[in-house]
Design a protein around this motif. Structure first.
Motif, mmCIF file in Angstrom:
data_model
loop_
_atom_site.group_PDB
_atom_site.id
_atom_site.type_symbol
_atom_site.label_atom_id
_atom_site.label_comp_id
_atom_site.label_asym_id
_atom_site.label_seq_id
_atom_site.Cartn_x
_atom_site.Cartn_y
_atom_site.Cartn_z
ATOM 1 N N SER A 135 3.151 7.491 7.923
ATOM 2 C CA SER A 135 1.541 7.711 7.688
ATOM 3 C C SER A 135 0.967 6.846 6.948
ATOM 4 O O SER A 135 -0.433 6.685 7.073
ATOM 5 C CB SER A 135 1.621 9.203 6.999
ATOM 6 O OG SER A 135 2.281 8.745 5.832
ATOM 7 N N HIS A 136 1.431 6.371 5.789
ATOM 8 C CA HIS A 136 1.008 5.098 5.324
ATOM 9 C C HIS A 136 0.396 3.824 6.186
ATOM 10 O O HIS A 136 -0.190 3.582 5.398
ATOM 11 C CB HIS A 136 2.140 5.163 3.747
ATOM 12 C CG HIS A 136 1.640 5.621 2.948
ATOM 13 N ND1 HIS A 136 2.541 6.463 2.026
ATOM 14 C CD2 HIS A 136 1.122 7.068 2.731
ATOM 15 C CE1 HIS A 136 2.806 6.647 1.019
ATOM 16 N NE2 HIS A 136 1.774 8.200 1.861
ATOM 17 N N PHE A 161 0.765 -0.876 0.371
ATOM 18 C CA PHE A 161 0.229 -0.137 -0.136
ATOM 19 C C PHE A 161 0.938 1.519 0.068
ATOM 20 O O PHE A 161 1.526 1.497 0.671
ATOM 21 C CB PHE A 161 -1.152 -0.035 1.283
ATOM 22 C CG PHE A 161 -1.151 0.796 1.013
ATOM 23 C CD1 PHE A 161 -2.599 1.453 0.350
ATOM 24 C CD2 PHE A 161 -1.554 2.545 2.456
ATOM 25 C CE1 PHE A 161 -3.682 2.745 0.698
ATOM 26 C CE2 PHE A 161 -2.364 3.760 2.396
ATOM 27 C CZ PHE A 161 -3.374 3.780 1.169
ATOM 28 N N TRP A 162 0.290 2.178 -0.552
ATOM 29 C CA TRP A 162 1.530 3.472 -0.983
ATOM 30 C C TRP A 162 0.143 4.538 -1.940
ATOM 31 O O TRP A 162 -0.290 4.205 -2.384
ATOM 32 C CB TRP A 162 2.553 3.067 -1.120
ATOM 33 C CG TRP A 162 3.358 4.218 -0.953
ATOM 34 C CD1 TRP A 162 3.879 5.968 -2.015
ATOM 35 C CD2 TRP A 162 4.324 4.224 0.151
ATOM 36 N NE1 TRP A 162 4.827 6.106 -0.941
ATOM 37 C CE2 TRP A 162 5.045 5.325 -0.098
ATOM 38 C CE3 TRP A 162 4.456 3.416 1.174
ATOM 39 C CZ2 TRP A 162 6.189 5.661 1.530
ATOM 40 C CZ3 TRP A 162 5.414 3.659 2.131
ATOM 41 C CH2 TRP A 162 6.303 5.017 1.862
ATOM 42 N N GLU A 217 -5.982 10.055 13.693
ATOM 43 C CA GLU A 217 -5.977 10.409 12.714
ATOM 44 C C GLU A 217 -6.013 10.090 11.134
ATOM 45 O O GLU A 217 -7.313 9.851 10.665
ATOM 46 C CB GLU A 217 -4.471 11.848 12.420
ATOM 47 C CG GLU A 217 -4.275 12.560 13.878
ATOM 48 C CD GLU A 217 -3.273 13.203 13.207
ATOM 49 O OE1 GLU A 217 -2.177 12.378 12.560
ATOM 50 O OE2 GLU A 217 -2.687 13.888 13.887
ATOM 51 N N ALA A 218 -5.614 9.288 11.274
ATOM 52 C CA ALA A 218 -6.425 7.714 10.188
ATOM 53 C C ALA A 218 -6.831 7.531 10.351
ATOM 54 O O ALA A 218 -7.561 6.979 8.679
ATOM 55 C CB ALA A 218 -4.400 6.920 10.151
ATOM 56 N N CYS A 251 4.076 15.254 1.239
ATOM 57 C CA CYS A 251 5.037 15.057 2.431
ATOM 58 C C CYS A 251 5.802 15.798 3.874
ATOM 59 O O CYS A 251 7.066 15.795 4.294
ATOM 60 C CB CYS A 251 6.789 15.944 1.464
ATOM 61 S SG CYS A 251 6.520 14.278 -0.731
ATOM 62 N N GLU A 252 4.573 16.543 4.644
ATOM 63 C CA GLU A 252 4.796 17.495 5.534
ATOM 64 C C GLU A 252 4.262 16.467 6.557
ATOM 65 O O GLU A 252 3.314 16.472 6.603
ATOM 66 C CB GLU A 252 4.429 18.543 5.163
ATOM 67 C CG GLU A 252 5.069 19.264 4.612
ATOM 68 C CD GLU A 252 6.497 20.000 5.014
ATOM 69 O OE1 GLU A 252 7.074 19.921 6.473
ATOM 70 O OE2 GLU A 252 6.972 20.348 3.557
ATOM 71 N N VAL A 253 5.482 15.891 7.472
ATOM 72 C CA VAL A 253 4.979 14.829 8.845
ATOM 73 C C VAL A 253 3.819 15.734 9.304
ATOM 74 O O VAL A 253 3.434 17.048 9.894
ATOM 75 C CB VAL A 253 6.093 14.685 9.729
ATOM 76 C CG1 VAL A 253 5.153 14.315 11.132
ATOM 77 C CG2 VAL A 253 6.543 13.803 9.312
ATOM 78 N N GLY A 254 2.318 15.244 9.683
ATOM 79 C CA GLY A 254 1.552 16.440 10.660
ATOM 80 C C GLY A 254 0.528 17.145 9.615
ATOM 81 O O GLY A 254 -0.524 17.733 10.211
#
Length: 229
Positions: A202-203, A108-109, A176-177, A163-166
């Motif tokens: 995050s993925h 998964f991506w 959050e997910a 690409c930005e964490v958070g």
């Protein structure tokens, strides 16, 4: 691979490869502002990495997914929907130093900086996710699929979303997910020109904790399943 007589094979060459294709014998077309393989060169495999069709580096091995979340518009502050294309399985095709294709398989991506997409995908997108549009980016100096604010029409930065964490899809927790929705389509064998860099944790959160529905179910229940307010 051979060319038919007097047919030019145009190439998609990034600036840093100009010298290389010239050494291989490519000619420059000043009108089209593009390199091409002249007809007298019959064996054109050495140019394969610059064929436009070779830019389709993401080969999906499972049906295409649309991943939905929410973000604030950087310009007007409105809460807006954001979407990403994704797959549970795909291959990333690259070329080694010998100009040979190499494929690596991944689970998964989500994909970003995606350029033209096949008609079946763009058709679903136009009907269900009209805020995801093929637009020119002044920052990147090229066109690709961008999330656009429904209110002020400002294109949202793809790097910021992915690409930005958070921020955007860069979620940092299961909680959050769990607010993200994955819409599964029946569109198979898709090839895309895009990138995959993002915050990998995050993925993993999204794959494990996001909700999942089929596209027909999403269409029937989208006002219930994904509310912006």
């Amino acid at each position: 691979m051979y060319q038919q007589a007097n047919i030019r094979k145009y190439l998609d060459v990034p600036f840093h490869d100009n010298g290389r294709v010239k050494e291989l014998g490519a000619w420059w077309d000043p009108e089209k502002k593009s390199w091409y393989v002249p007809p007298h060169i019959k064996a054109i495999n050495p140019f394969k990495r610059w064929f436009p069709e070779s830019k389709l580096n993401l080969h999906l091995k499972s049906p295409l997914l649309f991943v939905l979340y929410k973000e604030f518009c950087f310009k007007c502050g409105t809460v807006l929907p954001i979407v990403s294309l994704a797959a549970d399985e795909y291959e990333d095709i690259t070329f080694n130093d010998d100009d040979e294709e190499e494929a690596e398989s991944y689970s998964f991506w989500m994909f970003h900086y995606v350029k033209p997409i096949p008609d079946p995908v763009s058709g679903v997108n136009a009907e269900q996710f009209p805020f995801f549009q093929y637009k020119y980016s002044n920052t990147m100096k090229t066109k690709f699929w961008l999330n656009v604010c429904p209110k002020c029409k400002a294109a949202q930065g793809d790097h910021f979303i992915h690409c930005e964490v958070g921020e955007g899809f860069g979620v940092t927790s299961a909680q959050e997910a769990s607010k993200i929705l994955i819409v599964e389509t029946a569109i198979n064998a898709v090839q895309l020109d895009g990138e995959t860099y993002a915050y990998s944790d995050s993925h993993e959160f999204i794959n494990e904790y996001a909700g999942r529905v089929s596209l027909p179910e999403y269409i029937r229940r989208k006002n219930e399943l994904f509310k912006i307010s």
